[in-house]
Design an enzyme around this catalytic site. Structure first.
Site, PDB file in Angstrom:
ATOM      1  N   LYS A 116      19.803  40.371  33.144  1.00  9.16           N
ATOM      2  CA  LYS A 116      20.425  39.653  34.252  1.00  9.16           C
ATOM      3  C   LYS A 116      19.404  39.319  35.341  1.00  9.16           C
ATOM      4  CE  LYS A 116      25.245  41.218  33.924  1.00  9.16           C
ATOM      5  NZ  LYS A 116      25.228  41.768  32.589  1.00  9.16           N
ATOM      6  N   GLU A 200      23.914  43.177  43.890  1.00 10.11           N
ATOM      7  CA  GLU A 200      24.282  41.873  44.422  1.00 10.11           C
ATOM      8  C   GLU A 200      25.357  42.002  45.499  1.00 10.11           C
ATOM      9  OE1 GLU A 200      23.510  38.845  40.697  1.00 10.11           O
ATOM     10  OE2 GLU A 200      25.558  39.487  41.124  1.00 10.11           O
ATOM     11  N   HIS A 235      36.419  45.099  35.951  1.00 10.30           N
ATOM     12  CA  HIS A 235      35.514  44.005  35.599  1.00 10.30           C
ATOM     13  C   HIS A 235      35.688  43.533  34.160  1.00 10.30           C
ATOM     14  CE1 HIS A 235      33.637  44.785  39.444  1.00 10.30           C
ATOM     15  NE2 HIS A 235      33.407  46.027  39.082  1.00 10.30           N
ATOM     16  N   ARG A 292      26.340  33.877  23.205  1.00  8.54           N
ATOM     17  CA  ARG A 292      27.180  34.128  22.021  1.00  8.54           C
ATOM     18  C   ARG A 292      28.515  33.439  22.232  1.00  8.54           C
ATOM     19  NH1 ARG A 292      30.672  37.549  24.549  1.00  8.54           N
ATOM     20  NH2 ARG A 292      29.812  39.024  26.058  1.00  8.54           N
TER      21      ARG A 292
END
Length: 666
Positions: A116, A200, A235, A292
């Site tokens: 990420k 973040e 999440h 994917r």
């Protein structure tokens, strides 16, 4: 085009790929672990190869065994599905090295997007909007803590190699950061073998909108519009839909353009998804790219009329994209609900066991069911507890919502706890129905989604009793047919008694509630009395549990499934679990030490959070159990003393095992 492909996955996605391959005339090879020897994907494939024990790290994650299976069976290509090795660059390289086509992007794209933090650096260079945060390599806890302070709370800690909602922690206060970081890193190591994280800014009331992209090896790249995946818990996505409610043509074009630029920046080929966090004001930020096929790809297929697995196969075999951007169109609205073996009333704890009864809604133009299990199969503790994906389509969102509610009402699952009724409440929830969406919707609407004190209607007790009586009658008839004198009156189950009225009592229990249904036998049915109110009852019960009911002339359909003493009642789009009580049975005293804490499911102890002998308050964390790839914290049930832990870190425990010897304070 390929003649034979191997599918390096299991469950519903393996079955999904087999379906398209079969339609295209392509032979399929399944791989399976010892736990999946009788799994549906093994039954559907043309060939199947055993690759190891139940644990994924010894089977589905062993690259050499999958490559060997492909070579032994003559498979020309490997479809990785999603999860497992689908985004593993070493697996992609191994396929290339052995001359086997990897049905996915090139290894360079997987490598670029696999981290990420690295992906965000690339996106920044490509001009794609980014969420404020720290994406660096320094992983010292003190530095990460300091970065979080600079960013400003709330922040989100995310595993750099993560996905599927795992390895993520929301931190709202500075004093909670270090503990959350340690937990996140433990889960990241367990799930991905890499504890690198990024930090973040957590955007308040964000929407999660993703763009489906597709590229080929001839330089073409398109986007197949968006999906809204805002409805999440921990999440992890729960409900997905396409197109995103409220999406303007201008915003769709801007997000699509950014997604295509992201894909082109890494030379992307095949199916991929660029995920964005979107503000309520319309601004959006790049979050990550999944290299994917996504779990939720069917909603895109439903609104475009395309088969994305077919596109994957064609692009991987060297063909150009079947359509150009201007040829792609949106028609109607689609929703997907993930049907899981889990218990919403217990914090969505996964449930394992045999699917005693499984009856999905009928499939057709408006309803699709993607599943990896059938009735009689087991939901194993070794893998994700998904039962199926339920997808519906109609010409607009309101009609699609109605389709989903009906399809959920028609779904019948017995043998494991499941989230179907929760999904029905979620679909009907005013916030969702009016598209007031953000990733915190489930928490915001807890009062609606988790109602307390749900009283069981008298109608449910009567339905249970009628099914019991009809089942009893059928048993008598079957027994008579097997006997020497089928016409003997002694076989009749009509309530007849010598010198007595034809009456009996049936007793049922649901939790702490117990209900007696008084039965009077009549010539053409029964009289059922609950709490002093009597109705005339007739009905027909088929061997699959479908019950046609007539109460005082009011007719309805229900389903009643008997499994041991349990009676599973499906009526009016809801379900209830009752127990048939034998009035001659008297249960003994309950066992177990006072305050004993039991494992809610099979798992592994990964951390002890208290010392033996410690005095703790109610709710204090005592240990962490890892199960179904998730961490579950076991807390103190009351103020008291931790006398001893029954297991050490690393020990495997069974469902219901006593974990902690706990003494409640006097």
């Amino acid at each position: 085009m390929f003649n034979k492909i191997l599918i390096a996955n299991r469950g519903e996605i393996a079955c999904r790929v087999i379906k398209t391959a079969r339609r295209m005339g392509i032979k399929t090879v399944a791989v399976y672990s010892e736990a999946d020897a009788n799994a549906r994907h093994v039954r559907l494939a043309d060939e199947a190869v055993l690759i190891g024990p139940a644990a994924a790290r010894e089977s589905y994650l062993v690259i050499d065994r999958i490559i060997a299976a492909a070579k032994a069976t003559g498979a020309q290509a490997i479809h990785p599905g999603y999860g497992f090795l689908s985004e593993n660059e070493d697996f992609c390289e191994a396929c290339e090295r052995e001359g086997i086509v990897f049905i996915g992007p090139p290894v360079s794209a997987i490598r670029a997007m696999g981290s990420k933090s690295e992906a965000k650096k690339l996106m920044e260079a490509a001009g794609v909007p980014l969420t404020p945060g720290y994406h660096g390599d320094n992983q010292e806890p003190a530095l990460l803590h300091a970065q979080a302070e600079l960013i400003g709370y709330p922040v989100l800690i995310k595993a750099a190699a993560g996905g599927g909602g795992k390895g993520m922690r929301l931190v709202e206060r500075g004093e909670d950061f270090i503990d959350a970081l340690a937990s996140c890193k433990r889960e990241a190591i367990s799930s991905f073998g890499d504890d690198h994280v990024l930090v973040e800014k957590y955007i308040t009331r964000p929407r999660h909108i993703e763009i489906q992209v597709f590229g080929d090896s001839h330089g073409n790249c398109v986007y197949l519009f968006e999906r809204d995946c805002s409805v999440q818990r921990r999440h992890q996505k729960v409900l997905e839909e396409a197109p995103a409610p409220g999406m303007t043509a201008e915003r769709r074009a801007a997000m699509g353009k950014a997604a295509v630029e992201a894909a082109r920046a890494v030379g992307y080929v095949g199916a991929g998804t660029v995920e964005f966090i979107a503000n309520q004001d319309g601004s959006f930020y790049f979050m990550e790219m999944n290299t994917r096929l996504q779990v939720e790809h069917p909603v895109t297929e439903m609104i475009t009329g395309l088969d994305l697995v077919e596109w994957q196969l064609r692009v991987a075999s060297g063909e150009k994209l079947p359509l150009a951007q201007e040829q792609l169109q949106i028609r109607g609205h689609a929703l997907e609900a993930r049907i899981y073996a889990e218990d919403p009333a217990k914090g969505f704890l996964p449930s394992t066991g045999k699917l005693v009864h499984l009856a999905p809604p009928a499939e057709g133009l408006h309803v699709r069911v993607d599943t990896g299990v059938e009735e009689g199969d087991e939901i194993s503790p070794h893998y994700d507890p998904m039962i199926a994906k339920l997808i519906v389509w109609d010409i607009n969102r309101d009609r699609a919502l109605a389709r989903m509610l009906q399809a959920l009402a028609d779904y019948r699952v017995v043998g494991v706890a499941n989230n179907i009724e929760f999904l029905s409440r979620l679909t009907a929830c005013p916030a969702f129905a009016t598209a007031d969406l953000d990733t915190g919707l489930i928490e915001r609407e807890r009062a609606y989604l988790f109602p307390e004190g749900d009283t069981i209607p008298a109608e449910v007790w009567r339905v249970a009793a009628l099914a019991e009586l009809l089942r009893d009658r059928r048993y008598g008839e079957d027994k008579a047919q097997r006997g020497r004198d089928p016409l003997s009156p002694w076989h009749a189950r009509d309530g007849w008694r010598m010198n007595a009225s034809a009456r009996r009592n049936l007793v049922f229990r649901a939790g702490e509630a117990q209900q007696t249904v008084s039965v009077s036998y009549r010539a053409n049915g029964f009289a059922l009395t609950v709490d002093g109110n009597t109705v005339s009852a007739r009905g027909e019960l088929n061997p699959r549990g479908l019950l046609h009911v007539d109460f005082d002339g009011a007719r309805m359909d229900a389903t009643v499934i008997a499994a041991g003493e349990k009676r599973h009642i499906f009526l009016h789009g809801r379900s209830w679990q009752l127990a048939s009580v034998d009035p001659l049975h008297h249960a003994g005293e309950g066992g177990g030490a006072e305050g004993g804490l039991l494992a809610p499911m099979p798992g592994k102890v990964i951390a002890l959070l208290a010392e033996a002998g410690a005095k703790v308050e109610k709710g204090a964390p005592l240990l962490i159990l890892e199960a179904m790839k998730m961490e579950h914290t076991i807390t103190a049930p009351a103020t008291g003393t931790v006398k001893a832990f029954r297991f050490a870190v690393g020990d495997q425990v069974g469902d219901g095992a006593e974990l902690v010897e706990f003494e409640v304070a006097g």
